[in-house]
Design an enzyme around this catalytic site. Structure first.
Site, mmCIF file in Angstrom:
data_model
loop_
_atom_site.group_PDB
_atom_site.id
_atom_site.type_symbol
_atom_site.label_atom_id
_atom_site.label_comp_id
_atom_site.label_asym_id
_atom_site.label_seq_id
_atom_site.Cartn_x
_atom_site.Cartn_y
_atom_site.Cartn_z
ATOM 1 N N SER A 98 0.793 -1.232 0.000
ATOM 2 C CA SER A 98 0.000 0.000 0.000
ATOM 3 C C SER A 98 0.823 1.278 0.000
ATOM 4 O O SER A 98 0.246 2.368 -0.089
ATOM 5 C CB SER A 98 -0.953 0.008 1.203
ATOM 6 N N LYS A 101 0.048 3.609 -2.719
ATOM 7 C CA LYS A 101 -1.034 4.583 -2.609
ATOM 8 C C LYS A 101 -0.506 6.022 -2.580
ATOM 9 O O LYS A 101 -1.265 6.968 -2.841
ATOM 10 C CB LYS A 101 -1.875 4.299 -1.374
ATOM 11 N N SER A 156 -5.825 2.668 4.931
ATOM 12 C CA SER A 156 -5.295 2.061 3.714
ATOM 13 C C SER A 156 -6.403 1.351 2.947
ATOM 14 O O SER A 156 -6.208 0.270 2.383
ATOM 15 C CB SER A 156 -4.166 1.080 4.051
#
Length: 396
Positions: A98, A101, A156
């Site tokens: 993640s 991101k 997340s």
């Protein structure tokens, strides 16, 4: 079928982030070695395998040893100047989880105002991987863009990523834009397959590239706010008479929010963490001390202890603050292909007007100093806390 083959087959069925034990008597798989040659973006030494640290001057501490820094790849740099103080395999192309991101946010966040609303459709949430981390978005309910970004950064949430991607023209279009943005940032190790960082064949990034994404994203005031928020209230179900329930969410960045076995890191100001089966633990963090800001990225610690990625990041930050100004750099975080980001991306200038950090070819400017992220993040620990912590710009 052998015990090891059975364990491997079971592992493939587990959700991302799940762990499994290899039966006793079977050998652990040999850890992969870094490539002999990697990208030299930022300097020749950054393309060499192994630990790279410059000549230490008088009073500089020694870098922590391999038992304290077990990650397959890591990098620590000065967030303002972009000078790389030390690194280990920083261009090794690994699964990012993640932390990808950050690139998603750097690409999409400037496009939609905070107060814009989205009534989430079932199609918005389609295509998420099994076991995805989620903030709890439900179809047929309405969320503001502000809500969705809190879901992305604090929990997340892949559901929040997919809702924002739907606003942005869909997952496929967003992935293409992210790849284009990575190219603009000279992040040559990155190949984007999913916008949320979920494990996918061919999806890779590097500690170097993740540091570039963080450094670029931190130019945006909203990005800085979200990545430094420790806890917030998130919209829940619709109640009777139109009143919306809320529930508390806490940032999963444990150097920001803390945990039962780790305290918030003094001066931490974000940025993003991740964890999947393929990636292991990944983390990029920014911290400030005595006016100096350091950026650290850690990928896949081999010591499989709870919160190990954060511990190794904290050790690197401790060393970096003690060694800053006393160690010769081994490389540089480069700037983007075009320094005129506001013109290139159609920004309104409110969040991205000050381009000093990436305005020169070597990235030697300092937008982090110019906008003043400093002041140190206050970590609000406790699942019941409802206060949203916001960053304060220096001088405001």
């Amino acid at each position: 079928m052998t015990a090891l083959a059975l364990a491997t087959a079971l592992a493939s069925a587990l959700p991302a982030g799940a762990a499994f034990a290899v039966p006793k008597g079977d050998k652990q798989p040999k850890a992969p070695a870094p490539p002999a040659k990697m990208s030299q973006v930022g300097g020749e030494r950054l393309g060499l395998p192994g630990v790279q640290v410059g000549r230490l001057k008088a009073g500089a501490p020694q870098l922590p040893g391999p038992d304290a820094l077990t990650a397959r790849s890591w990098i620590i740099s000065d967030a303002d100047s972009g000078q790389v103080l030390a690194a280990k395999n920083p261009h090794w192309r690994l699964a990012p989880a993640s932390t990808l991101k950050m690139l998603f946010a750097d690409t999409v966040l400037p496009k939609f105002p905070k107060n814009e609303k989205r009534k989430v459709k079932a199609a918005d949430l389609a295509g998420m991987g099994i076991g995805s981390s989620m903030v709890g978005i439900k179809e047929n309910l309405t969320y503001t863009v502000h809500d969705l970004w809190l879901g992305v950064f604090l929990r997340s949430g892949n559901d929040a990523v997919h809702a924002l991607s739907a606003m942005n023209g869909g997952t496929e279009a967003t992935v293409k834009e992210m790849q284009k943005r990575a190219k603009e940032l000279n992040a040559t190790d990155t190949h984007v397959v999913t916008p949320d960082g979920y494990d996918a064949p061919g999806q890779v990034s590097s500690a170097y590239d993740l540091s570039l994404f963080a450094r670029a994203g931190l130019q945006n005031a909203d990005f800085r706010e979200y990545c430094s928020t420790a806890s917030a209230q998130f919209p829940g179900d619709e109640a009777k008479h139109g009143k919306r329930k809320t529930f508390g969410i806490q940032n999963t960045n444990r150097l920001l929010s803390g945990d039962f076995d780790i305290r918030p890191y003094p001066g931490i100001e974000g940025v993003k963490n991740g964890s999947t089966t393929n990636a292991g633990s990944t983390f990029t963090g920014l911290a400030e001390r005595n006016g100096r800001k350091l950026l650290v990225t850690v990928m896949n610690p081999q010591k499989k202890e709870h919160n190990e990625g954060y511990r190794e990041a904290a050790r690197l930050l401790d060393w970096g603050f003690a060694a800053a100004g006393k160690v010769e750099p081994v490389g540089q975080l480069v700037g983007p292909q075009s320094g005129d980001r506001a013109a290139k991306r159609g920004a309104d200038g409110k969040n991205d007007a000050q381009m000093g950090m990436h305005g020169s070819p070597d990235g030697s400017g300092s937008v982090l100093t110019a906008v003043g992220i400093g002041g140190g993040a206050l970590a609000l620990v406790g699942l019941g806390a409802a206060l949203v912590l916001r960053r304060r710009r220096a001088g405001s």
